[in-house]
Design a protein around this motif. Structure first.
Motif, mmCIF file in Angstrom:
data_model
loop_
_atom_site.group_PDB
_atom_site.id
_atom_site.type_symbol
_atom_site.label_atom_id
_atom_site.label_comp_id
_atom_site.label_asym_id
_atom_site.label_seq_id
_atom_site.Cartn_x
_atom_site.Cartn_y
_atom_site.Cartn_z
ATOM 1 N N ILE A 392 0.857 -1.192 0.000
ATOM 2 C CA ILE A 392 0.000 0.000 0.000
ATOM 3 C C ILE A 392 0.886 1.233 0.000
ATOM 4 O O ILE A 392 1.543 1.555 1.002
ATOM 5 C CB ILE A 392 -0.943 -0.015 1.222
ATOM 6 N N ARG A 393 0.900 1.909 -1.115
ATOM 7 C CA ARG A 393 1.755 3.089 -1.266
ATOM 8 C C ARG A 393 1.136 4.323 -0.607
ATOM 9 O O ARG A 393 1.819 5.068 0.090
ATOM 10 C CB ARG A 393 2.002 3.371 -2.748
ATOM 11 N N LYS A 394 -0.164 4.541 -0.856
ATOM 12 C CA LYS A 394 -0.818 5.734 -0.329
ATOM 13 C C LYS A 394 -2.237 5.384 0.068
ATOM 14 O O LYS A 394 -2.945 4.698 -0.665
ATOM 15 C CB LYS A 394 -0.824 6.854 -1.379
ATOM 16 N N TRP A 395 -2.631 5.861 1.256
ATOM 17 C CA TRP A 395 -3.990 5.636 1.704
ATOM 18 C C TRP A 395 -4.477 6.851 2.455
ATOM 19 O O TRP A 395 -3.704 7.763 2.785
ATOM 20 C CB TRP A 395 -4.088 4.374 2.554
ATOM 21 N N ALA A 396 -5.768 6.923 2.707
ATOM 22 C CA ALA A 396 -6.365 8.101 3.345
ATOM 23 C C ALA A 396 -7.555 7.657 4.191
ATOM 24 O O ALA A 396 -8.066 6.534 4.055
ATOM 25 C CB ALA A 396 -6.807 9.111 2.301
ATOM 26 N N LEU A 448 -14.534 12.007 -1.483
ATOM 27 C CA LEU A 448 -13.752 10.926 -2.078
ATOM 28 C C LEU A 448 -12.965 11.414 -3.291
ATOM 29 O O LEU A 448 -11.865 10.908 -3.568
ATOM 30 C CB LEU A 448 -14.665 9.761 -2.472
ATOM 31 N N HIS A 449 -13.488 12.400 -4.001
ATOM 32 C CA HIS A 449 -12.794 12.920 -5.183
ATOM 33 C C HIS A 449 -11.492 13.603 -4.789
ATOM 34 O O HIS A 449 -10.473 13.504 -5.508
ATOM 35 C CB HIS A 449 -13.702 13.876 -5.952
ATOM 36 N N THR A 450 -11.493 14.294 -3.665
ATOM 37 C CA THR A 450 -10.255 14.952 -3.222
ATOM 38 C C THR A 450 -9.195 13.949 -2.786
ATOM 39 O O THR A 450 -8.013 14.278 -2.744
ATOM 40 C CB THR A 450 -10.550 15.910 -2.054
ATOM 41 N N LEU A 451 -9.622 12.714 -2.466
ATOM 42 C CA LEU A 451 -8.687 11.676 -2.016
ATOM 43 C C LEU A 451 -8.467 10.604 -3.086
ATOM 44 O O LEU A 451 -7.986 9.516 -2.786
ATOM 45 C CB LEU A 451 -9.235 11.014 -0.741
ATOM 46 N N ARG A 452 -8.803 10.917 -4.346
ATOM 47 C CA ARG A 452 -8.804 9.907 -5.403
ATOM 48 C C ARG A 452 -7.423 9.345 -5.726
ATOM 49 O O ARG A 452 -7.312 8.297 -6.369
ATOM 50 C CB ARG A 452 -9.434 10.475 -6.681
#
Length: 781
Positions: A392-396, A448-452
């Protein structure tokens, strides 16, 4: 055939919930159709079951006829002189109506044909019982069912609880089944909530767990519990049809208040709504509705949990109860007028049949290690890594509540525990501190779009709201193509190692990881599973179709929109062609055989599955290559049945996981107990083999089915059915959110009363494909 030992470990003997039907003295069963018509309404057929039974009993008088309450009457002797009879009902609704009752000979059955050899036919996929035997089975079943149910309560500890408003009664109904090994009487046991309070007002206090308070929105939930209750008002018995929308003090009957009309000396709460009497729509205070013990038509969520907790029986308790039920069946068959004429004799003991126990597969984990299975067919992943762990490279984290409800410090502590547990399992997180965004529940897309750019988003939700969950998944599945994992606020508090492990197993599966590797087919095989969900918020049925993209551990899937209540999948050829292409893209191998697992199909639909779905599967193979003819195995899996098995040593015990029984079926199939029951008696899965052109033997099919039960990646134990069927079931449920409109604005949530407006709004809603980013993943887990 799977690379595993295809021999059984050992034979064993299990006890069923069936008693053998030994003999029938009557040589024939005469079946008559019953016509009960209203003489005042142009001979219109009467539909009310209770009134039909009452009228037929009057007309039959002392005759030996057995009536099923619906359409047929049965007798052991042919009727010589029956003419149309005119009778009147004691029901107040039909007090002045004359009914005509006529009988017509429908069919005659030779009872000795039942006891001929019931061995399965050579051709797999055909009904092993002919229509004649099935018709006689239905007739005998109706005769025995007419004796009614045997009901008992075990003890006070098992549910005489005034606080719930009901006590738990066990209802046993007998049914006749013609199986490959003989004719049996099956005892079906069900826990029923029976009222144990005196009035509907007492029932309301139990429902609300105390004082219900004044009328308000909460009372609308109790309205469903009241509908259909039979109560005594004064000296008259009536049926209730819900509650009034206005409170007691605001209602009038012929200009008089409720208190004046009923002249009651009881203390009546004027702030409560009243019950409504069916047919007359007359309001009546809840305190004046006297209750007799009866089945509650509906119970609330917490009452349902109480019912489930109180109705858990050990195998020993259940078997002793079934033995008493068999004695009751013997008694009613010998003593009930009409039924006794048939001379039906039933064995006093529950049947014992041979069974086999399958070998357990080797469960491969990471670092070339193997899971240590306990006697319950489960294992732990403590201090062990997953077979294939995701990176997992990037998550939010998206939080759909305020900071007061869920502080950032709480989320950071939770994410720290998540990362720590992930490293122990072999998952790697590049970011130790994810981006945290707080948002309102009506800003799902924007959030969710800002964290896409994240590989997956952990969505913290304030409740189990279906509308919010559905909108999050709809946006992620159809518009942004992002993996999401929802978690309730309360589950982010404190240290919850087991819950975090479960979350990580789901996240790992969605991102292409693999928990274990439990089997490897000996030749290239495409595994397919399908299911249809009929209870959706969008007013249509959703068919799910999943297929393996490797050796059977990783799957992809799609959903298809069906007209409401349509079970058969008609465009199977297109789905199979797509599945074969995706499978070949990942494996570069064309499958030699296809295993098609189907869920939710009844006996009446078997012909349609073979004629439409199986033929469609064959056509789909031809669409890929006109010369391509893989070997095919089609199996139907069922959980909706009443067959149970237990083992007997000093006491009765649940069957060992991996137990297979082949005798108690009416088709070419088998029952398998793959799992360990957490409580109560384990329920086997019934597998029906309707088509098989593969080279797999019966033992190979048993082992394959059992091994697939260990392949479900989000638990560390054997499950009740093969994993592909669980995938299809999950996708049919999750697929309903793949729509073209905001999920939280569906008519299901916004249009409550106007059914016509609700149907009109639903016509504009339809399913859409999943985003291409998720197309070949297990996004539905």
């Amino acid at each position: 055939m799977d690379k595993t030992d295809t021999e059984y470990i050992e034979p064993t003997t299990v006890v069923t919930n069936h008693a053998r039907l030994n003999s029938i003295r009557a040589k024939r069963i005469y079946v008559y159709t019953v016509e009960i018509t209203n003489a005042d309404a142009r001979d219109e057929q009467l539909k009310d079951t209770q009134t039909r039974i009452e009228l037929f009993a009057k007309a039959a008088n002392q005759s030996s006829l057995v009536f099923d309450g619906r359409e047929y009457a049965y007798t052991a002797h042919k009727l010589l002189n029956w003419s149309t009879v005119s009778v009147h009902s004691a029901n107040a609704e039909f007090a002045h109506t004359a009914f005509h009752i006529a009988l017509h000979l429908h069919r005659t059955y030779d009872t000795q044909a039942l006891f001929k050899d019931q061995s399965p036919k050579e051709t797999a996929g055909t009904d092993d019982l002919d229509q004649y035997s099935r018709g006689m089975e239905f007739a005998l079943d109706s005769i025995i069912r007419s004796t009614g149910a045997y009901t008992e309560t075990l003890d006070k500890q098992h549910g005489d609880d005034k606080a719930t408003g009901f006590s738990v009664h066990w209802e046993h109904r007998a049914s006749v089944r013609v199986l490959r090994s003989g004719v049996y009487v099956a005892i079906n046991a069900h826990a029923r909530p029976i009222t144990n309070v005196k009035t509907v007002a007492d029932l309301a206090r139990a429902f609300f767990r105390g004082n219900p308070g004044p009328a308000g929105p909460a009372w609308t939930r109790f309205d469903a519990n009241v509908r259909g209750l039979r109560v005594c008002v004064g000296s008259t018995y009536v049926v209730l049809n819900g509650l009034t929308t206005r409170v007691h003090r605001d209602l009038r009957i012929n200009g008089s208040s409720i208190d004046e009309h009923y002249k009651s000396t009881d203390s009546l709460d004027s702030a409560w709504p009243c019950a409504v009497i069916a047919h007359t729509n007359t309001p009546v205070p809840l305190e004046l509705c006297k209750l007799e013990p009866q089945l509650l038509p509906r119970i609330s969520g917490w009452q349902r949990m109480k019912l489930m907790a109180q109705s858990v029986l050990s195998p020993t308790q259940r078997q002793h109860m079934l033995e008493r039920a068999v004695q009751h069946v013997q008694k009613v068959c010998a003593e009930t007028p009409g039924v006794s004429d048939f001379g039906i004799t039933v064995s006093s003991e529950l049947a014992r049949v041979e069974a086999r126990v399958l070998p357990r597969p080797r469960i491969s984990l990471g670092s070339s290690t193997f899971a240590q299975l306990d006697p319950h067919a489960s294992w732990t992943i403590d201090r062990q890594t997953l077979y294939k762990a995701a990176h997992i490279r990037k998550w939010a984290i998206a939080v759909f509540c305020s900071k007061q409800q869920c502080p950032e410090s709480q989320l950071l502590a939770f994410s720290k525990q998540l990362i720590k547990t992930a490293h122990e399992l072999g998952l790697s997180f590049d970011e130790s501190k994810p981006q945290i965004t707080y948002a309102q529940t009506n800003r799902v897309y924007d959030t969710l779009h800002t964290l896409r750019d994240a590989q997956f988003i952990l969505c913290v939700v304030p409740s189990t709201s279906v509308s919010l969950y559905g909108e999050i998944k709809r946006v992620a599945y159809t518009q942004l193509g992002i993996h999401t994992q929802c978690v309730n606020i309360r589950n982010t508090k404190g240290s919850r190692t087991k819950l975090v492990e479960a979350l990580l197993l789901k996240i790992n599966t969605k991102l292409g990881g693999q928990t274990t590797n439990s089997f490897q087919p000996s030749e290239p095989t495409l595994y397919i599973a399908a299911d249809v969900c009929h209870t959706t918020e969008i007013g249509v049925s959703v068919a799910s179709f999943v297929w393996s993209i490797d050796s059977g551990q990783t799957f992809a899937g799609t959903v298809v929109q069906h007209p409401k209540r349509q079970e058969i999948i008609e465009n199977m050829d297109v789905l199979v062609r797509h599945a074969l292409r995706v499978h070949y893209k990942h494996t570069r191998v064309k499958p030699v055989q296809i295993v098609y697992l189907r869920d939710g199909v009844s006996d009446s639909q078997l012909g349609d599955v073979r004629r439409i779905e199986l033929d469609g599967l064959m056509r789909g193979c031809k669409l890929v290559d006109s010369t391509y003819e893989p070997r095919v195995l089609l199996m139907i899996a069922r959980k909706r049945h009443c067959t149970r098995f237990v083992q007997q040593s000093s006491n009765f015990e649940n069957c060992v996981p991996g137990t297979v029984v082949t005798q108690m079926t009416s088709h070419n199939g088998f029952h398998m107990v793959a799992h360990h029951a957490i409580h109560g008696v384990s329920k086997p899965t019934y597998f029906l083999i309707t088509h098989n052109t593969t080279q797999m033997s019966e033992a190979d099919i048993h082992n394959m089915s059992y091994n697939l039960c260990f392949a479900y990646p989000i638990v560390t134990r054997a499950v009740t059915m093969p994993a592909p069927l669980y995938y299809a079931h999950r996708l049919s449920g999750k697929g309903r959110v793949q729509i073209n409109a905001p999920f939280d604005m569906l008519p299901y949530f916004t249009v409550k009363k106007n059914a016509k407006a609700k149907r009109a709004a639903e016509e504009d809603v339809h399913l859409v494909p999943v985003h291409h980013n998720l197309a070949d993943s297990m996004y539905f887990m």
